[in-house]
Motif scaffolding. Sequence first.
Motif, PDB file in Angstrom:
ATOM      1  N   LEU A  38     -30.372 -32.697  17.683  1.00  0.00           N
ATOM      2  CA  LEU A  38     -31.425 -31.840  17.125  1.00  0.00           C
ATOM      3  C   LEU A  38     -30.937 -30.401  17.011  1.00  0.00           C
ATOM      4  CD1 LEU A  38     -34.352 -31.432  16.194  1.00  0.00           C
ATOM      5  CD2 LEU A  38     -34.950 -31.030  18.583  1.00  0.00           C
ATOM      6  N   THR A  39     -30.262 -29.920  18.025  1.00  0.00           N
ATOM      7  CA  THR A  39     -29.744 -28.553  17.998  1.00  0.00           C
ATOM      8  C   THR A  39     -28.727 -28.384  16.876  1.00  0.00           C
ATOM      9  OG1 THR A  39     -30.072 -28.371  20.378  1.00  0.00           O
ATOM     10  CG2 THR A  39     -28.568 -26.787  19.361  1.00  0.00           C
ATOM     11  N   THR A  42     -30.649 -28.561  13.364  1.00  0.00           N
ATOM     12  CA  THR A  42     -31.442 -27.363  13.063  1.00  0.00           C
ATOM     13  C   THR A  42     -30.536 -26.160  12.830  1.00  0.00           C
ATOM     14  OG1 THR A  42     -31.786 -26.981  15.424  1.00  0.00           O
ATOM     15  CG2 THR A  42     -33.532 -28.113  14.244  1.00  0.00           C
ATOM     16  N   THR A  93     -40.057 -27.181  14.041  1.00  0.00           N
ATOM     17  CA  THR A  93     -39.574 -27.329  15.407  1.00  0.00           C
ATOM     18  C   THR A  93     -40.589 -26.802  16.410  1.00  0.00           C
ATOM     19  OG1 THR A  93     -37.315 -27.086  14.615  1.00  0.00           O
ATOM     20  CG2 THR A  93     -37.664 -26.808  16.965  1.00  0.00           C
ATOM     21  N   THR A  97     -42.602 -29.062  19.148  1.00  0.00           N
ATOM     22  CA  THR A  97     -42.470 -28.698  20.551  1.00  0.00           C
ATOM     23  C   THR A  97     -43.828 -28.416  21.171  1.00  0.00           C
ATOM     24  OG1 THR A  97     -40.309 -27.757  20.082  1.00  0.00           O
ATOM     25  CG2 THR A  97     -41.324 -27.133  22.158  1.00  0.00           C
TER      26      THR A  97
END
Length: 100
Positions: A38-39, A42, A93, A97
């Motif tokens: 995911l990091t 993104t 995101t 979250t």
Amino acid sequence: MKNAGKSLALGAAVGAVALAMGVDAAMAGADTTFDTALTQFTSFLEGSGGKVITVLSFATGVVALASGKFSLSQVAVPVGVGVAAGTGVPIVTSTVTATI
């Protein structure tokens, strides 16, 4: 009404099998399995990847304009892609979250 009864029976059967097998409910939030992916994704979209996608979208619009048929979407789509690449990822995101 007949199909509803079949669907209810099928759902109950699937639930009973899952319960018998000891299947637990999937809970999001505490799992960090895909945090690295995911990091990376993104970061790619917010950085050079978003810029490349925006430039390609703009180039497609310019080629379409050169074909002689003007449409507002040829201008609006690259602008929308640029805005989505720049601000859409942080918005999605943060929403995911906050929800989880």
